[in-house]
Each structure stands twice: as C-alpha cells, then as structure tokens.
Design a protein around this motif. Structure first.
Motif, PDB file in Angstrom:
ATOM      1  N   UNK A 258       5.403 -69.143  -2.423  1.00 50.05           N
ATOM      2  CA  UNK A 258       5.714 -70.548  -2.184  1.00 50.05           C
ATOM      3  C   UNK A 258       6.621 -70.734  -0.978  1.00 50.05           C
ATOM      4  N   UNK A 259       6.624 -71.939  -0.445  1.00 50.44           N
ATOM      5  CA  UNK A 259       7.370 -72.212   0.782  1.00 50.44           C
ATOM      6  C   UNK A 259       8.881 -72.171   0.575  1.00 50.44           C
ATOM      7  N   UNK A 260       9.349 -72.454  -0.652  1.00 51.51           N
ATOM      8  CA  UNK A 260      10.785 -72.379  -0.903  1.00 51.51           C
ATOM      9  C   UNK A 260      11.284 -70.941  -0.721  1.00 51.51           C
ATOM     10  N   UNK A 261      10.526 -69.992  -1.230  1.00 51.02           N
ATOM     11  CA  UNK A 261      10.889 -68.583  -1.054  1.00 51.02           C
ATOM     12  C   UNK A 261      10.727 -68.191   0.414  1.00 51.02           C
ATOM     13  N   UNK A 262       9.698 -68.733   1.063  1.00 51.03           N
ATOM     14  CA  UNK A 262       9.545 -68.487   2.496  1.00 51.03           C
ATOM     15  C   UNK A 262      10.771 -68.939   3.272  1.00 51.03           C
ATOM     16  N   UNK A 263      11.324 -70.080   2.876  1.00 51.87           N
ATOM     17  CA  UNK A 263      12.548 -70.569   3.527  1.00 51.87           C
ATOM     18  C   UNK A 263      13.718 -69.618   3.267  1.00 51.87           C
ATOM     19  N   UNK A 264      13.796 -69.078   2.046  1.00 53.12           N
ATOM     20  CA  UNK A 264      14.860 -68.130   1.729  1.00 53.12           C
ATOM     21  C   UNK A 264      14.756 -66.890   2.616  1.00 53.12           C
ATOM     22  N   UNK A 265      13.537 -66.441   2.861  1.00 54.96           N
ATOM     23  CA  UNK A 265      13.323 -65.279   3.730  1.00 54.96           C
ATOM     24  C   UNK A 265      13.756 -65.594   5.156  1.00 54.96           C
ATOM     25  N   UNK A 266      13.380 -66.768   5.651  1.00 51.84           N
ATOM     26  CA  UNK A 266      13.763 -67.162   7.010  1.00 51.84           C
ATOM     27  C   UNK A 266      15.279 -67.235   7.161  1.00 51.84           C
ATOM     28  N   UNK A 267      15.943 -67.805   6.158  1.00 46.19           N
ATOM     29  CA  UNK A 267      17.399 -67.945   6.212  1.00 46.19           C
ATOM     30  C   UNK A 267      18.074 -66.580   6.242  1.00 46.19           C
ATOM     31  N   UNK A 268      17.629 -65.678   5.379  1.00 48.21           N
ATOM     32  CA  UNK A 268      18.238 -64.350   5.329  1.00 48.21           C
ATOM     33  C   UNK A 268      17.912 -63.545   6.591  1.00 48.21           C
TER      34      UNK A 268
ATOM     35  N   UNK B 148      15.375 -62.718  -3.044  1.00 55.62           N
ATOM     36  CA  UNK B 148      14.997 -64.127  -3.148  1.00 55.62           C
ATOM     37  C   UNK B 148      15.044 -64.556  -4.611  1.00 55.62           C
ATOM     38  N   UNK B 149      14.812 -65.825  -4.859  1.00 53.49           N
ATOM     39  CA  UNK B 149      14.801 -66.340  -6.234  1.00 53.49           C
ATOM     40  C   UNK B 149      13.613 -65.815  -7.031  1.00 53.49           C
ATOM     41  N   UNK B 150      12.642 -65.223  -6.341  1.00 53.99           N
ATOM     42  CA  UNK B 150      11.468 -64.650  -7.023  1.00 53.99           C
ATOM     43  C   UNK B 150      11.469 -63.120  -6.934  1.00 53.99           C
ATOM     44  N   UNK B 151      12.642 -62.547  -6.698  1.00 57.29           N
ATOM     45  CA  UNK B 151      12.752 -61.100  -6.603  1.00 57.29           C
ATOM     46  C   UNK B 151      12.861 -60.616  -5.166  1.00 57.29           C
ATOM     47  N   UNK B 152      13.047 -59.307  -5.012  1.00 57.23           N
ATOM     48  CA  UNK B 152      13.186 -58.716  -3.688  1.00 57.23           C
ATOM     49  C   UNK B 152      11.835 -58.623  -2.995  1.00 57.23           C
ATOM     50  N   UNK B 153      11.833 -58.890  -1.686  1.00 52.62           N
ATOM     51  CA  UNK B 153      10.598 -58.848  -0.901  1.00 52.62           C
ATOM     52  C   UNK B 153      10.807 -57.944   0.303  1.00 52.62           C
ATOM     53  N   UNK B 154       9.883 -57.002   0.496  1.00 47.19           N
ATOM     54  CA  UNK B 154       9.935 -56.129   1.668  1.00 47.19           C
ATOM     55  C   UNK B 154       9.420 -56.893   2.884  1.00 47.19           C
ATOM     56  N   UNK B 155      10.215 -56.884   3.935  1.00 48.83           N
ATOM     57  CA  UNK B 155       9.878 -57.619   5.156  1.00 48.83           C
ATOM     58  C   UNK B 155       9.976 -56.674   6.350  1.00 48.83           C
TER      59      UNK B 155
ATOM     60  N   UNK C 297       3.301 -60.830   8.605  1.00 51.27           N
ATOM     61  CA  UNK C 297       2.560 -61.369   7.461  1.00 51.27           C
ATOM     62  C   UNK C 297       3.364 -62.436   6.705  1.00 51.27           C
ATOM     63  N   UNK C 298       4.043 -63.285   7.447  1.00 56.55           N
ATOM     64  CA  UNK C 298       4.883 -64.295   6.796  1.00 56.55           C
ATOM     65  C   UNK C 298       4.040 -65.301   6.017  1.00 56.55           C
ATOM     66  N   UNK C 299       2.836 -65.578   6.474  1.00 61.48           N
ATOM     67  CA  UNK C 299       1.961 -66.512   5.750  1.00 61.48           C
ATOM     68  C   UNK C 299       1.694 -66.013   4.332  1.00 61.48           C
ATOM     69  N   UNK C 300       1.582 -64.696   4.184  1.00 60.15           N
ATOM     70  CA  UNK C 300       1.357 -64.141   2.846  1.00 60.15           C
ATOM     71  C   UNK C 300       2.550 -64.404   1.929  1.00 60.15           C
ATOM     72  N   UNK C 301       3.750 -64.398   2.486  1.00 55.39           N
ATOM     73  CA  UNK C 301       4.954 -64.703   1.689  1.00 55.39           C
ATOM     74  C   UNK C 301       4.863 -66.129   1.167  1.00 55.39           C
ATOM     75  N   UNK C 302       4.524 -67.063   2.047  1.00 52.67           N
ATOM     76  CA  UNK C 302       4.388 -68.457   1.626  1.00 52.67           C
ATOM     77  C   UNK C 302       3.272 -68.640   0.608  1.00 52.67           C
TER      78      UNK C 302
END
Length: 306
Positions: A188-198, A251-258, A179-184
């Motif tokens: 936002x895509x900046x946070x999506x990039x943070x998720x991808x990097x981590x 992430x910069x917008x808080x913790x996200x469960x992945x 569900x990565x599209x939901x993260x974006x």
C-alpha cells in the motif's frame, strides 16, 4: 510558551540594570536569554551561537552602537534568519525609522509598557515563524522533509557558475529505489511513504552534513557532492548502497528489504544542471540494466563493490 523554550534571545545593552530587567521580562515567557554589554560583545556572541533567533539591542553603547551592530549583523544574516528589535531612551523621533532602515525588524522606545514589550517580541517571532514556514513550503519536500527539486535546481545553477569560475569539482548522483512500485502494490501507498521517509533520513544521515540531498520526484533522489570528483563520490555512494542492502527498513507492515540503483556524473564547465542530471540519468539507466543495486559512473562501465 512551548515554542519560546527553544528560542534564544540575545540582549545587547551597556546598562546592567536594563539588561537584567529585559532578561526578567523574557524569562517570564520562558525564552533562553544571553547578555552582551556592547555591540562588539554581541557580535562575538552571535558568532558563537548561530542558533540565536532574536537580537534586542540598545542604541547607545560603547565601542559599537546599536546602528553599527545591526549593519554588521545584516551583512551575515537577513531579516528572515535573525529578528532584531531596537531599543532607545533617546528622544530623537527619527530613531524608529533609522533602526528599521538599517535592518531592524521593529523598534521600541524606552521606557515601555511591559505588555507592549511582550506583544512586540511575540509579533516579531510570529512573523519570523511565518516566513520560515513559507520558505519550507517552497523549498522542502512535503513528505520526506529533504530539499525539493526547485530548491536543488536553483541552488546548483548558482553553484555551477561559481565552480566553473574557480575551476572546482562537483559530482552529482541520481538515486532510484529499486522496484518501489512493488512496495506500493504489495503493502500500500502508506507503507510506500514510510519507506520514502526512512530512505530520505538515511540519505541525510550519510550525506547532508557536507553535501545537498533532495527528492526530485517519486522514488528518485539526488545528491550534489560539491568539492568531490566522481571517483570519491562513487566510493561514498557505494558504501551507502551496501549499508542499505543489509539494513531492512522497518514499517508498520514489517521490515522490508530495499536496495537502490545509482548513476553518478562529474560536472564539466560547459554544463547546466539539466545536462549534468541527464548524464547521471544515463548512469542510472546503466545501473538498472545491470541488474540494479549498483552504482554506475555515467558513460562508464557498471561498478560494484563485492
């Protein structure tokens, strides 16, 4: 000067006076310097210190001279991996061409002007840095810094041929962040990039020491498990899946469960990389169809550790 502090330079010369003089010139520019008193000692030092960036070697040395040293070094490391500058006080005008022909990046006649020595060293290292940057641009993913699709395919086309010849084993896993599209869309895509990097960092931490991790597009990553069959790869992948599930990504917008869905396949000797990846994709499709957050062996039933 900041770069130089992390650069290791090996000085090979049988003259202690010459070695100490070159060391003093290099240390003025903050290089880390290691000394060797002949070619054999230099080879041993290079084997013990694979992170040496520059070799400065004299021509006339006992046991193994500068030419012999360079030839042996180039059997293991290219000009792009290790820079070599040859030195000599010999009056033979052909030495410069012979040094470079044998594999040196540059040559300097003794005695030399201090400023010329520094210029030659810095120019050689700058060229090495440029080659490294070009290689990284061509082979590393721009965002996550893991290998990219091109590198992975080129590497494994060669590996598969060797594995087939030696009747070895290899498993390949295709991972897709759930569900990565939901993260974006949500953050936002900046946070999506943070998720991808981590996510990529966690993959590297878990697998890159022994195996190959690459991003092949979007939120899809691939891991090549050379030397492992599909069952052993499955065990490692499911352990990674469980660790990811219970460790949110900050992430910069808080913790996200992945969570991640994974398909894994085992190499058959008549396959190419595309075919092997396509079978892993079948396993990935099964994982998504089974509710995601699962590892599935291609063409097999979904498997999950509870």
């Amino acid at each position: 000067m900041q770069r130089n502090q992390s650069v290791k330079v090996l000085v090979a010369d049988d003259s202690m006076v010459s070695r100490k003089f070159i060391r003093s010139l290099l240390e003025q520019h903050l290089f880390q310097v290691i000394e060797a008193d002949d070619g054999i000692a230099a080879l041993e030092t290079l084997n013990e210190n694979p992170d040496i960036t520059l070799l400065i070697t004299d021509y006339n040395m006992p046991r193994l001279d500068g030419f012999g040293l360079i030839i042996k070094v180039r059997e293991q490391k290219s000009r792009e991996e290790l820079a070599i500058i040859g030195l000599s006080s010999d009056g033979d005008e052909s030495l410069s061409a012979r040094f470079i022909k044998n594999g040196a990046n540059d040559f300097l006649q003794k005695p030399f002007v201090h400023e010329e020595f520094h210029c030659r060293v810095l120019t050689t290292l700058d060229a090495l840095d440029m080659v490294t940057r070009l290689w990284e641009q061509a082979n590393l993913d721009y965002l996550t810094n893991v290998f990219n699709r091109r590198y992975f395919f080129n590497l494994y086309e060669e590996k598969l041929n060797l594995i087939a010849q030696k009747k070895g084993v290899l498993a390949l896993a295709l991972l897709d962040i759930d569900f990565f599209k939901q993260v974006n869309d949500t953050y936002g895509h900046d946070v999506g990039d943070e998720v991808l990097i981590e996510f990529a960092k966690r993959l590297q931490h878990s697998f890159s020491q022994h195996f190959t991790v690459a991003r092949i597009g979007g939120e899809e990553f691939v891991v090549g498990f050379k030397g492992l069959n599909v069952e052993k790869a499955y065990t490692l992948l499911d352990r990674f899946r469980m660790q990811l599930e219970v460790t949110p990504i900050a992430t910069s917008k808080g913790s996200i469960d992945i969570t991640v869905s994974t398909g894994v396949s085992e190499f058959s000797c008549d396959e190419n990389v595309d075919e092997l990846l396509n079978r892993a994709d079948i396993g990935l499709y099964d994982a998504k169809a089974s509710g995601r957050n699962v590892v599935c062996i291609a063409e097999g039933k979904p498997q999950k550790t509870f």
